[in-house]
Design a protein around this motif. Sequence first.
Motif, PDB file in Angstrom:
ATOM      1  N   ALA A  42       0.741  -1.144   0.094  1.00  0.00           N
ATOM      2  CA  ALA A  42      -0.098  -0.099   0.047  1.00  0.00           C
ATOM      3  C   ALA A  42       0.715   1.300  -0.037  1.00  0.00           C
ATOM      4  CB  ALA A  42      -0.836   0.051   1.211  1.00  0.00           C
ATOM      5  N   PRO A  43       1.000   1.920  -0.937  1.00  0.00           N
ATOM      6  CA  PRO A  43       1.655   3.197  -1.117  1.00  0.00           C
ATOM      7  C   PRO A  43       1.329   4.447  -0.594  1.00  0.00           C
ATOM      8  CG  PRO A  43       0.432   3.071  -3.048  1.00  0.00           C
ATOM      9  CD  PRO A  43       0.091   1.951  -2.242  1.00  0.00           C
ATOM     10  N   TRP A  44       0.071   4.227   0.273  1.00  0.00           N
ATOM     11  CA  TRP A  44      -0.618   5.501   0.871  1.00  0.00           C
ATOM     12  C   TRP A  44      -0.939   4.907   2.115  1.00  0.00           C
ATOM     13  CZ3 TRP A  44       0.010  10.332  -1.244  1.00  0.00           C
ATOM     14  CH2 TRP A  44      -0.830  11.349  -0.553  1.00  0.00           C
ATOM     15  N   GLY A  54      -4.797   3.853   1.062  1.00  0.00           N
ATOM     16  CA  GLY A  54      -3.882   3.065   0.762  1.00  0.00           C
ATOM     17  C   GLY A  54      -4.246   1.602   0.330  1.00  0.00           C
ATOM     18  N   GLN A  55      -5.155   1.396   1.022  1.00  0.00           N
ATOM     19  CA  GLN A  55      -5.773  -0.142   0.717  1.00  0.00           C
ATOM     20  C   GLN A  55      -6.493  -0.162  -0.163  1.00  0.00           C
ATOM     21  OE1 GLN A  55      -4.806  -2.946   2.538  1.00  0.00           O
ATOM     22  NE2 GLN A  55      -3.425  -1.456   3.522  1.00  0.00           N
ATOM     23  N   ILE A  60      -5.593  -0.528  -8.185  1.00  0.00           N
ATOM     24  CA  ILE A  60      -4.501   0.311  -8.792  1.00  0.00           C
ATOM     25  C   ILE A  60      -3.465  -0.400  -9.317  1.00  0.00           C
ATOM     26  CG2 ILE A  60      -3.299   2.236  -9.347  1.00  0.00           C
ATOM     27  CD1 ILE A  60      -6.435   2.850  -9.102  1.00  0.00           C
ATOM     28  N   GLY A  61      -3.253  -0.445 -10.478  1.00  0.00           N
ATOM     29  CA  GLY A  61      -1.735  -1.160 -11.149  1.00  0.00           C
ATOM     30  C   GLY A  61      -0.811  -0.246 -11.121  1.00  0.00           C
ATOM     31  N   LYS A  62       0.492  -0.732 -11.481  1.00  0.00           N
ATOM     32  CA  LYS A  62       1.777  -0.253 -11.504  1.00  0.00           C
ATOM     33  C   LYS A  62       1.724   0.757 -12.262  1.00  0.00           C
ATOM     34  CE  LYS A  62       4.671  -3.770  -9.139  1.00  0.00           C
ATOM     35  NZ  LYS A  62       5.753  -4.647  -9.189  1.00  0.00           N
ATOM     36  N   PRO A  63       1.183   0.755 -13.677  1.00  0.00           N
ATOM     37  CA  PRO A  63       1.350   1.659 -14.662  1.00  0.00           C
ATOM     38  C   PRO A  63       0.691   2.906 -14.336  1.00  0.00           C
ATOM     39  CG  PRO A  63       1.116  -0.364 -15.716  1.00  0.00           C
ATOM     40  CD  PRO A  63       0.655  -0.597 -14.122  1.00  0.00           C
ATOM     41  N   ALA A  64      -0.658   2.719 -13.429  1.00  0.00           N
ATOM     42  CA  ALA A  64      -1.448   3.814 -13.167  1.00  0.00           C
ATOM     43  C   ALA A  64      -0.742   4.593 -11.814  1.00  0.00           C
ATOM     44  CB  ALA A  64      -2.937   3.425 -12.705  1.00  0.00           C
ATOM     45  N   TRP A  65      -0.131   3.846 -11.204  1.00  0.00           N
ATOM     46  CA  TRP A  65       0.508   4.694  -9.962  1.00  0.00           C
ATOM     47  C   TRP A  65       1.765   5.351 -10.208  1.00  0.00           C
ATOM     48  CZ3 TRP A  65      -0.708   6.259  -5.411  1.00  0.00           C
ATOM     49  CH2 TRP A  65       0.340   6.566  -4.566  1.00  0.00           C
ATOM     50  N   ALA A  66       2.381   4.957 -11.653  1.00  0.00           N
ATOM     51  CA  ALA A  66       3.463   5.723 -12.113  1.00  0.00           C
ATOM     52  C   ALA A  66       2.968   6.994 -12.472  1.00  0.00           C
ATOM     53  CB  ALA A  66       4.213   4.651 -12.975  1.00  0.00           C
ATOM     54  N   ALA A  67       1.984   6.833 -13.425  1.00  0.00           N
ATOM     55  CA  ALA A  67       1.169   8.002 -13.880  1.00  0.00           C
ATOM     56  C   ALA A  67       0.782   9.001 -12.881  1.00  0.00           C
ATOM     57  CB  ALA A  67       0.021   7.679 -14.728  1.00  0.00           C
ATOM     58  N   ALA A 126      -3.606  14.401  -1.361  1.00  0.00           N
ATOM     59  CA  ALA A 126      -4.667  13.240  -1.224  1.00  0.00           C
ATOM     60  C   ALA A 126      -5.808  13.525  -1.969  1.00  0.00           C
ATOM     61  CB  ALA A 126      -4.955  13.275   0.425  1.00  0.00           C
ATOM     62  N   ALA A 127      -6.209  14.562  -1.954  1.00  0.00           N
ATOM     63  CA  ALA A 127      -7.650  14.880  -2.642  1.00  0.00           C
ATOM     64  C   ALA A 127      -7.461  14.760  -4.191  1.00  0.00           C
ATOM     65  CB  ALA A 127      -8.311  16.119  -2.340  1.00  0.00           C
ATOM     66  N   GLU A 128      -6.079  15.189  -4.670  1.00  0.00           N
ATOM     67  CA  GLU A 128      -5.998  15.242  -5.933  1.00  0.00           C
ATOM     68  C   GLU A 128      -5.661  13.880  -6.237  1.00  0.00           C
ATOM     69  OE1 GLU A 128      -5.793  17.483  -8.753  1.00  0.00           O
ATOM     70  OE2 GLU A 128      -7.253  18.385  -7.271  1.00  0.00           O
ATOM     71  N   LEU A 129      -5.018  13.034  -5.551  1.00  0.00           N
ATOM     72  CA  LEU A 129      -4.955  11.264  -5.757  1.00  0.00           C
ATOM     73  C   LEU A 129      -5.895  10.690  -5.835  1.00  0.00           C
ATOM     74  CD1 LEU A 129      -3.041   8.815  -5.653  1.00  0.00           C
ATOM     75  CD2 LEU A 129      -3.050   9.036  -3.049  1.00  0.00           C
ATOM     76  N   GLU A 130      -6.906  10.946  -5.196  1.00  0.00           N
ATOM     77  CA  GLU A 130      -8.087  10.263  -5.266  1.00  0.00           C
ATOM     78  C   GLU A 130      -8.991  10.694  -6.478  1.00  0.00           C
ATOM     79  OE1 GLU A 130     -11.865   8.628  -2.401  1.00  0.00           O
ATOM     80  OE2 GLU A 130     -10.417  10.214  -1.483  1.00  0.00           O
TER      81      GLU A 130
END
Length: 90
Positions: free
Chosen positions: A20-22, A27-28, A34-41, A67-71
């Motif tokens: 979990a990166p957050w 984070g959960q 969420i996949g690795k390519p989306a997290w890299a984006a 955090a709001a932008e991440l969501e």
Amino acid sequence: MSRTVFCQYEQREAEGLDFAPWPGELGQRILAGIGKPAWAAWLAHQTMLINENRLSPRDPKHRAFLAAELEKFLFGGGAEKPAGYIPPDA
């Protein structure tokens, strides 16, 4: 062996994250959907937000904004570019 998830950002099967990166529930949710390519984006977008808006990850208001932008970016159909952002010539 890597695990796969149905990435909610890309709307397809993708290699899942290793942890979990957050923190917390968000984070959960990221780990589960969420996949690795989306997290890299997201990381690239987050870097642009920090640089263009001169944010400090140490400032609680700036962390809440990120955090709001991440969501929005991963689960809400995308996020806006900063005001006045001009993409570099490719």
